[in-house]
Design an enzyme around this catalytic site. Structure first.
Site, PDB file in Angstrom:
ATOM      1  N   TYR A   2       0.305  -4.439  12.182  1.00  0.00           N
ATOM      2  CA  TYR A   2       0.231  -3.041  11.770  1.00  0.00           C
ATOM      3  C   TYR A   2       0.964  -2.107  12.736  1.00  0.00           C
ATOM      4  O   TYR A   2       1.714  -1.226  12.317  1.00  0.00           O
ATOM      5  CB  TYR A   2      -1.229  -2.611  11.617  1.00  0.00           C
ATOM      6  N   HIS A  17       0.826  -1.222   0.000  1.00  0.00           N
ATOM      7  CA  HIS A  17       0.000   0.000   0.000  1.00  0.00           C
ATOM      8  C   HIS A  17       0.857   1.269   0.000  1.00  0.00           C
ATOM      9  O   HIS A  17       0.473   2.291   0.549  1.00  0.00           O
ATOM     10  CB  HIS A  17      -0.959   0.012   1.191  1.00  0.00           C
ATOM     11  N   ASN A  75     -10.242  -3.126   1.993  1.00  0.00           N
ATOM     12  CA  ASN A  75      -9.885  -3.114   0.576  1.00  0.00           C
ATOM     13  C   ASN A  75     -11.132  -2.878  -0.270  1.00  0.00           C
ATOM     14  O   ASN A  75     -12.246  -2.842   0.247  1.00  0.00           O
ATOM     15  CB  ASN A  75      -9.240  -4.451   0.171  1.00  0.00           C
TER      16      ASN A  75
END
Length: 713
Positions: A378, A91, A164
């Site tokens: 993350y 990303h 997404n």
């Protein structure tokens, strides 16, 4: 000028080392001990421990939560998270915008999350859209999944819905995420291809991992080349929980649906845009917001009562599965509007840090094993990318709710903490900050007390074992033209694969289990023998068709924000231009006047009209439709202009609506284009607008596609 004495032929022939060569060889010898060849070697951790199961995270039971003690998964993902700095590993190419979310009504029966309970409350949001595979400099319109990440700045803290534009994913367990990304990234020996997946390592991996079949067919569909970010659906992918004030929990799937409808580019158009306007998607989003065409999405959820968790032909914890809307409809919660562009790309879009673990009271996780790994990954990634654990203090990431705790120091600390106690409990600072009991008003976060009674085990649940039926459902649900695009995409992508055995494996062991006709068509295009049957028995399922999966059923009922090119030269019918512009504006669409050059054009009655750009400066690929007004002199000039003729041919090839007014009908005859529902002629503008706008509203003239293929690209 002195020249270096050449090495003697004798020395070269004998292999005698010169001092320079000796140093070089010594350097190579010293490096040799660091070279590694995995051939014939066991899979081990970085500490040398042999790995028995590299497919499954350690969980409390086959369907239970992942365990923090899984040192194999943590080591693997930690290494993966820190492989790229400072660019995002995936990303990396993205763009963002500010806006707000507003609930339609009080949803307190569903959740105690405050931002979903007050319809009068506007919750600030920041959204980042992105591609997955390519670096920051790659193109916007490559075939790829698109990230759709939303940060809600709620009064109770930040909630990040990190999803997404496709509702499923390639893998079922987070331990496989590094493997998948390593495979889809450019190949390590030559860093090719950039921003694409048409290469051996990607197809080698997915052809060996059948659980990826459903996501791959989505990626081979038109969903992977969206028309714009504004016309793209978003999905939370995983199953989450919503919990109300009484402690009642329900499973949910999050959906974003654009009010502009959902549609895509055609492949040739996507490829050309990648060269003509690398920034096409981010430019479109920026300009729409600047013009006041604020993009909007409706947020909805599919709700599954806990007692109905096992009522489906699939497991709702499996991230490679979706729940058809025909089985569980979407309940609308509210609307998101993006109305402000960032002031600084780096400070906002590049430094924004999303983490699925950022939730607020009333929202909680499920035991989806891919989600469980993302909760760790993350935050770990942001620490590396943004230089330490204080990334939450960056302005774009700071919550609107105050935050106080004992977490001080570390790199890039911007808060100056008062008080002497950085621990809890304490008596030095009066005990502050203190815990907030969940039962209190505006209570603290409380995890859902799900009962877990299971063995610690590395095992994939049997309920995750169906890898093909939903891929078949997706293909069966497509319109005829969407099916043709999927066949063409597989053929193109696999045609780039060097190793024939990989192509054959994908056709015979994956596609043949999805749809035999799909496999046969792709095999024929690749010059492979056609498979006669699948390699696994088809599962009996309760549904085989879902109309909501086809973009043909997701178009808006208007042409708002659509862009129309008006082609003109000197001698053009100025009244026709005015009439078309007014008609388009009344529908919320936009017109751009294009001339042979950037110089103004003169109308037939002598008026001067400034143009927005030349036809070369604004190519047909950035427009939704083309209008050519009459005027004998203008049409004559366009008839002799190769750029103008190519403009019309390209728009025709890309199945766009074309309206020719008055004398402009001569251009159709000159180019030998067949009339259809989207290639229209008329003496005056009022007679053209209704059928022209109807054709624009259908996004493409799909019936034209077989004829358009004969036109050279």
């Amino acid at each position: 000028m002195m020249s270096k004495k050449p090495t003697s032929d004798k020395s070269q022939m004998a292999g005698t080392d010169t001092p320079d060569r000796a140093n070089t060889n010594a350097k190579l010898d010293s490096l040799e001990k660091f070279r590694s060849d995995a051939t014939g070697q066991a899979l081990r951790t970085n500490q040398g421990v042999k790995i028995a199961d590299n497919q499954n995270t350690l969980k409390a039971g086959p369907r239970g939560p992942s365990l923090l003690e899984d040192f194999i998964m943590r080591e693997k993902i930690t290494h993966f998270d820190h492989e790229r700095i400072p660019e995002r590993i995936v990303h990396a190419r993205g763009t963002g915008a500010h806006g707000f979310f507003q609930a339609y009504e009080n949803h307190s029966t569903l959740t105690k999350a405050g931002f979903l309970q007050d319809p009068g409350k506007k919750t600030p949001v920041f959204v980042r859209f992105s591609t997955v595979q390519g670096p920051r400099g790659s193109g916007d319109t490559v075939r790829d999944v698109r990230g759709f990440a939303v940060k809600f700045f709620t009064d109770e803290g930040n909630f990040d819905l990190v999803g997404n534009n496709m509702p499923v994913f390639f893998i079922q367990d987070a331990i496989k995420f590094p493997d998948f990304v390593h495979a889809v990234k450019p190949e390590p020996h030559n860093e090719i291809p950039t921003g694409g997946s048409a290469h051996d390592t990607f197809w080698d991996f997915v052809s060996l991992v059948p659980e990826s079949a459903h996501m791959v067919i989505w990626a081979m569909s038109d969903r992977a080349i969206p028309k714009s970010l504004r016309s793209m659906q978003g999905f939370g992918v995983h199953t989450f929980r919503l919990i109300n004030a009484e402690g009642k929990s329900r499973f949910v799937k999050f959906h974003w649906r654009p009010t502009a409808g959902t549609c895509s580019l055609v492949w040739d158009e996507a490829q050309k845009l990648a060269g003509k306007d690398t920034d096409y998607h981010r430019r479109d989003l920026w300009e729409a917001i600047e013009m006041g065409d604020y993009p909007e999405w409706e947020l909805g959820v599919q709700i599954i009562e806990e007692e109905n968790e096992h009522d489906f032909d699939f497991d709702i914890l499996d991230p490679t599965k979706l729940i058809p809307e025909e089985i569980v409809p979407i309940t609308p919660l509210g609307k998101m509007t993006l109305n402000r562009n960032p002031d600084n790309f780096f400070a906002e879009t590049e430094q924004v840090a999303f983490c699925p673990g950022h939730i607020v009271p009333g929202i909680d996780f499920s035991n989806d094993p891919l989600l469980q790994g993302r909760l760790f990954s993350y935050t770990d990634t942001q620490i590396s990318r943004l230089g330490g654990p204080n990334f939450h203090e960056l302005p774009i990431n700071r919550p609107v709710a105050p935050f106080h705790n004992g977490q001080r120091d570390a790199q890039h600390r911007t808060v100056i903490d008062k008080g002497r106690a950085s621990y809890e409990p304490n008596s030095i600072d009066g005990g502050w900050p203190k815990e907030t009991p969940p039962a209190a008003k505006d209570g603290g976060f409380e995890s859902y007390p799900e009962r877990i009674d299971a063995n610690k085990i590395r095992q994939r649940s049997e309920s995750f074992s169906d890898h093909f039926s939903q891929a078949t459902l997706f293909f069966n649900s497509m319109s005829d033209h969407e099916k043709e695009h999927i066949i063409a995409a597989y053929s193109f992508e696999l045609g780039k694969v060097e190793r024939e055995f990989i192509r054959a494996r994908e056709v015979n062991e994956i596609l043949a289990n999805i749809d035999l006709e799909l496999a046969k068509r792709v095999a024929a295009n690749l010059g492979l023998p056609a498979p006669t049957k699948g390699t696994v028995d088809a599962r009996k399922v309760s549904f085989d068709h879902s109309p909501s999966l086809s973009q043909a059923n997701l178009l808006p009922e208007n042409i708002k924000t659509r862009k129309v090119a008006i082609l003109a030269a000197n001698g053009v019918d100025g009244a026709a231009i005015d009439a078309m512009k007014k008609a388009l504006a009344a529908e919320g669409a936009h017109a751009k006047l294009l001339g042979p050059t950037s110089a103004p054009v003169k109308t037939a009655d002598g008026k001067t009209l400034p143009v927005d750009a030349s036809m070369e400066g604004m190519p047909s690929v950035i427009f939704d439709a083309v209008f050519v007004p009459g005027g004998a002199a203008s049409v004559k000039a366009l008839s002799g202009d190769g750029v103008a003729l190519h403009y019309l041919l390209e728009a025709y090839k890309h199945l766009k609506a074309i309206a020719l007014q008055g004398d402009a009908k001569q251009l159709q005859n000159l180019l030998k284009l067949e009339a259809d529902d989207g290639l229209l002629q008329g003496k005056d503008v009022p007679a053209l607008t209704k059928p022209f706008f109807a054709a624009i509203g259908q996004h493409r003239v799909w019936a034209r596609e077989p004829k358009a293929k004969a036109i050279p690209a």
